[in-house]
Design an enzyme around this catalytic site. Structure first.
Site, mmCIF file in Angstrom:
data_model
loop_
_atom_site.group_PDB
_atom_site.id
_atom_site.type_symbol
_atom_site.label_atom_id
_atom_site.label_comp_id
_atom_site.label_asym_id
_atom_site.label_seq_id
_atom_site.Cartn_x
_atom_site.Cartn_y
_atom_site.Cartn_z
ATOM 1 N N VAL A 61 9.437 -4.894 11.018
ATOM 2 C CA VAL A 61 9.498 -5.393 12.299
ATOM 3 C C VAL A 61 10.676 -5.487 13.052
ATOM 4 O O VAL A 61 11.662 -5.819 12.452
ATOM 5 C CB VAL A 61 8.810 -7.056 12.243
ATOM 6 C CG1 VAL A 61 8.608 -7.493 13.641
ATOM 7 C CG2 VAL A 61 7.671 -7.143 11.478
ATOM 8 N N HIS A 118 20.311 -1.178 14.336
ATOM 9 C CA HIS A 118 19.038 -1.891 15.028
ATOM 10 C C HIS A 118 18.249 -2.709 13.785
ATOM 11 O O HIS A 118 17.708 -2.220 12.884
ATOM 12 C CB HIS A 118 18.191 -0.426 15.573
ATOM 13 C CG HIS A 118 17.029 -1.120 16.329
ATOM 14 N ND1 HIS A 118 16.779 -0.433 17.544
ATOM 15 C CD2 HIS A 118 16.256 -2.180 16.626
ATOM 16 C CE1 HIS A 118 15.749 -1.033 18.212
ATOM 17 N NE2 HIS A 118 15.511 -2.156 17.474
ATOM 18 N N VAL A 119 18.451 -4.206 13.902
ATOM 19 C CA VAL A 119 18.088 -4.921 13.083
ATOM 20 C C VAL A 119 16.575 -4.717 12.645
ATOM 21 O O VAL A 119 15.596 -4.599 13.789
ATOM 22 C CB VAL A 119 18.701 -6.507 13.138
ATOM 23 C CG1 VAL A 119 19.972 -6.627 13.094
ATOM 24 C CG2 VAL A 119 18.088 -6.903 14.621
ATOM 25 N N HIS A 120 16.317 -4.991 11.619
ATOM 26 C CA HIS A 120 14.572 -4.719 11.498
ATOM 27 C C HIS A 120 14.266 -5.732 10.192
ATOM 28 O O HIS A 120 15.027 -5.685 9.302
ATOM 29 C CB HIS A 120 14.078 -3.705 11.287
ATOM 30 C CG HIS A 120 14.912 -2.470 10.331
ATOM 31 N ND1 HIS A 120 16.033 -2.098 10.689
ATOM 32 C CD2 HIS A 120 14.707 -2.327 8.935
ATOM 33 C CE1 HIS A 120 16.612 -1.347 9.615
ATOM 34 N NE2 HIS A 120 15.838 -1.601 8.613
ATOM 35 N N LEU A 121 13.203 -6.521 10.306
ATOM 36 C CA LEU A 121 12.622 -7.057 8.935
ATOM 37 C C LEU A 121 11.679 -6.442 8.202
ATOM 38 O O LEU A 121 10.850 -5.823 8.883
ATOM 39 C CB LEU A 121 12.111 -8.288 9.494
ATOM 40 C CG LEU A 121 11.463 -9.570 8.653
ATOM 41 C CD1 LEU A 121 12.355 -10.026 7.560
ATOM 42 C CD2 LEU A 121 10.768 -10.332 9.260
#
Ligand SMILES: [Zn+2]
Length: 160
Positions: A61, A118-121
């Site tokens: 996400v 680009h941060v993402h979970l």
């Protein structure tokens, strides 16, 4: 140890990873759902399959914005990323019936992040008897189910 399996999507990805310019999240955001393995889109964030899945249905996400620091996310982005993760668990529950989930941010290359800007979970479904969490984050398993089919199933099962 996982035996190597034929996995055309991985071969394709490995073959093009070096040439691929730019951010995979921004590329997926701009492209079609099938091309980018996008499962769900929302106003501030979106969900896509990991092309290096640790388990069937491994999703990520990400905020729509290209943001490299968790602290740079605004309140709406933080909320929507987590709402989408919760909905993703619902979709996974109906398609794959996992017994648990790992949710994790890999921040920085040393922590295992392949994409650091680009941060993402990560949302990884878990079953009893699968690998431990650390190997899950450190290694890549190849899966029998094609990502195209996984994307379609999860998108169709997404809770409304
Ligand atoms: Zn990006």
């Amino acid at each position: 140890m996982t035996k190597p399996l034929w996995a055309p999507w991985r071969l394709e990805y490995v073959g093009s990873a070096d040439e691929q310019a730019g951010c995979i999240f921004c590329t997926a955001r701009e492209g079609g759902d099938e091309d980018g393995f996008v499962v769900r889109r929302a106003a501030q964030a979106f969900v896509l399959l990991n092309k290096f899945p640790y388990a069937s249905g491994h999703m990520m996400v990400a905020p729509l914005r290209h943001v490299g620091e968790l602290a740079e996310l605004d309140n709406e982005e933080v909320l929507e990323v987590h709402r989408l993760a919760g909905q993703g668990m619902g979709a996974l529950a109906s398609v794959y019936r996992p017994q648990g989930y790992n949710l994790g941010w890999n921040l920085g290359r040393t922590a295992g992040a392949g994409i650091t800007d680009h941060v993402h979970l990560h949302l990884v479904p878990r079953w009893a008897g699968d690998t431990n969490f650390m190997p899950v984050l450190a290694d890549v398993k190849v899966l029998p189910e094609h990502l195209v089919e996984t994307r379609r199933k999860l998108a169709e099962a997404w809770p409304s």
